[in-house]
Design an enzyme around this catalytic site. Structure first.
Site, PDB file in Angstrom:
ATOM      1  N   HIS A 106       0.826  -1.202   0.000  1.00 12.20           N
ATOM      2  CA  HIS A 106       0.000   0.000   0.000  1.00 12.20           C
ATOM      3  C   HIS A 106       0.860   1.251   0.000  1.00 12.20           C
ATOM      4  O   HIS A 106       2.035   1.234   0.371  1.00 12.20           O
ATOM      5  CB  HIS A 106      -0.922   0.016   1.224  1.00 12.20           C
ATOM      6  CG  HIS A 106      -0.198   0.110   2.540  1.00 12.20           C
ATOM      7  ND1 HIS A 106       0.499  -0.947   3.075  1.00 12.20           N
ATOM      8  CD2 HIS A 106      -0.049   1.137   3.413  1.00 12.20           C
ATOM      9  CE1 HIS A 106       1.036  -0.580   4.224  1.00 12.20           C
ATOM     10  NE2 HIS A 106       0.740   0.676   4.455  1.00 12.20           N
ATOM     11  N   ASP A 108       0.476   4.980   1.889  1.00 11.61           N
ATOM     12  CA  ASP A 108      -0.267   5.395   3.080  1.00 11.61           C
ATOM     13  C   ASP A 108      -1.434   6.322   2.750  1.00 11.61           C
ATOM     14  O   ASP A 108      -1.278   7.334   2.044  1.00 11.61           O
ATOM     15  CB  ASP A 108       0.665   6.112   4.077  1.00 11.61           C
ATOM     16  CG  ASP A 108       1.650   5.165   4.741  1.00 11.61           C
ATOM     17  OD1 ASP A 108       1.324   3.977   4.886  1.00 11.61           O
ATOM     18  OD2 ASP A 108       2.739   5.630   5.135  1.00 11.61           O
ATOM     19  N   HIS A 262       4.688   0.108   0.227  1.00 13.34           N
ATOM     20  CA  HIS A 262       5.465  -0.692   1.172  1.00 13.34           C
ATOM     21  C   HIS A 262       4.625  -1.832   1.748  1.00 13.34           C
ATOM     22  O   HIS A 262       3.395  -1.837   1.653  1.00 13.34           O
ATOM     23  CB  HIS A 262       6.053   0.170   2.287  1.00 13.34           C
ATOM     24  CG  HIS A 262       5.041   0.959   3.068  1.00 13.34           C
ATOM     25  ND1 HIS A 262       4.465   2.114   2.584  1.00 13.34           N
ATOM     26  CD2 HIS A 262       4.501   0.759   4.301  1.00 13.34           C
ATOM     27  CE1 HIS A 262       3.629   2.605   3.474  1.00 13.34           C
ATOM     28  NE2 HIS A 262       3.613   1.790   4.528  1.00 13.34           N
ATOM     29  N   ARG A 277       4.770   6.113  13.657  1.00 12.91           N
ATOM     30  CA  ARG A 277       4.954   6.862  12.414  1.00 12.91           C
ATOM     31  C   ARG A 277       4.521   8.314  12.579  1.00 12.91           C
ATOM     32  O   ARG A 277       3.446   8.577  13.138  1.00 12.91           O
ATOM     33  CB  ARG A 277       4.125   6.210  11.306  1.00 12.91           C
ATOM     34  CG  ARG A 277       4.367   6.783   9.914  1.00 12.91           C
ATOM     35  CD  ARG A 277       3.466   6.123   8.880  1.00 12.91           C
ATOM     36  NE  ARG A 277       2.128   6.691   8.879  1.00 12.91           N
ATOM     37  CZ  ARG A 277       1.050   6.051   8.432  1.00 12.91           C
ATOM     38  NH1 ARG A 277       1.148   4.808   7.975  1.00 12.91           N
ATOM     39  NH2 ARG A 277      -0.137   6.643   8.440  1.00 12.91           N
TER      40      ARG A 277
END
Length: 309
Positions: A106, A108, A262, A277
């Site tokens: 995906h 983000d 990723h 994150r």
């Protein structure tokens, strides 16, 4: 380290290439909110060039300084649906909780019109084995398409949603994870339409914009959408187009969310894995013809009944 792997284009940084088409490690540096402006500018430029930057042993960072460093890249934003740890805008992935395993390809938060431009992930608890993350270069994936397929892909637009088929691409999806996805991740439904090929605002490179939030192609049936998605997505995740990182405690990884996908490898069993994150606000994607992403559905636009359905 051999001279072949060292990049001398950035005089204030020691950069080691990690893979042929994406990814570089920056050595001998401690990142911080007050990092020198000239060095920060070179980090930004290196990020555009390599798409993913790796930093070892960043023990000096706290939640606060992690966020403050992220703010050097732009406005930091919380996840639209997943609650942040108290007093922060962090997105936490804790494998001991239901939603901590991002084991599907995906980009983000592409379910919103202006999806994040940069993500900065810090490793707090790393398993003794397994739990690597893999990134793919979506710009080189586009560049390697046959010319006829490039032109066709440039004509396509796709709807992305956080209410996607969570279990479809995962080898293992325990009930706890499915429940977390339904109750937390999809607690409010977002949909946005993006060009399948968009132009990077800094590099000018064209890149494919797909990943697991993809729901359908505008103007195509669900079956046709799935087949065309598979054709293009498989180009993105070819191994030659990726870099794989073996995490260590206190690593930091920064990626250009406009030019990558990723995947967090889910092969570490019940070992603890905790990463946090910082997410930097981005802009709507711009197609080759200049049209932009648009919002299809937003919780504020939904009736109380449909919002909880």
């Amino acid at each position: 380290m051999t001279t072949a792997s060292v990049d001398t284009d950035f005089p204030d940084l020691t950069i080691r290439r990690v893979a042929g088409n994406i990814g570089a490690e920056i050595l001998d540096i401690k990142i911080s909110p007050d990092i020198d402006a000239a060095i920060f500018a070179q980090i930004e430029a290196a990020l555009v060039k390599y798409k993913v930057l790796f930093f070892r042993n960043q023990t000096q960072l706290t939640d606060e300084s992690h966020q403050a460093f992220g703010a050097r890249f732009g406005k930091i934003v919380a996840h639209p649906t997943v609650p942040a740890p108290t007093g922060t805008k962090l997105f936490e992935l804790d494998a001991s909780k239901g939603g901590g395993r991002a084991d599907s390809w995906h980009t983000d938060v592409t379910f919103v019109e202006a999806f994040p431009k940069i993500s900065i992930l810090r490793g707090l608890k790393i398993p003794e084995y397994g739990g690597d993350t893999v990134w793919a270069n979506t710009a080189s994936a586009y560049e390697k398409l046959p010319e006829e397929l490039k032109r066709f892909a440039e004509s396509l637009r796709a709807v992305h949603s956080n209410d996607y088929d969570y279990g479809a691409e995962r080898i293992v999806a325990e009930q706890q994870r499915l429940d977390h996805h339904r109750k937390v991740f999809v607690s409010a439904v977002y949909e946005a339409e993006h060009p399948v090929v968009h132009v990077h605002p800094v590099s000018g490179e064209k890149a494919l914009l797909l990943g697991h939030f993809f729901k359908r192609l505008s103007g195509f049936s669900s079956r046709e959408s799935a087949r065309l998605f598979e054709l293009l997505q498989n180009r993105v995740i070819q191994l030659e187009n990726t870099v794989r990182w073996r995490w260590q405690q206190d690593d930091v990884v920064i990626w250009d969310n406009r030019a990558t996908q990723h995947y967090a490898v889910n092969d570490y069993g019940n070992q603890p894995r905790l990463v946090r994150r910082v997410t930097i606000e981005g802009d709507a994607a711009v197609a080759v013809d200049g049209t932009r992403s648009r919002t299809v559905s937003h919780p504020a636009q939904q009736s109380p009944v449909s919002a909880v359905a």
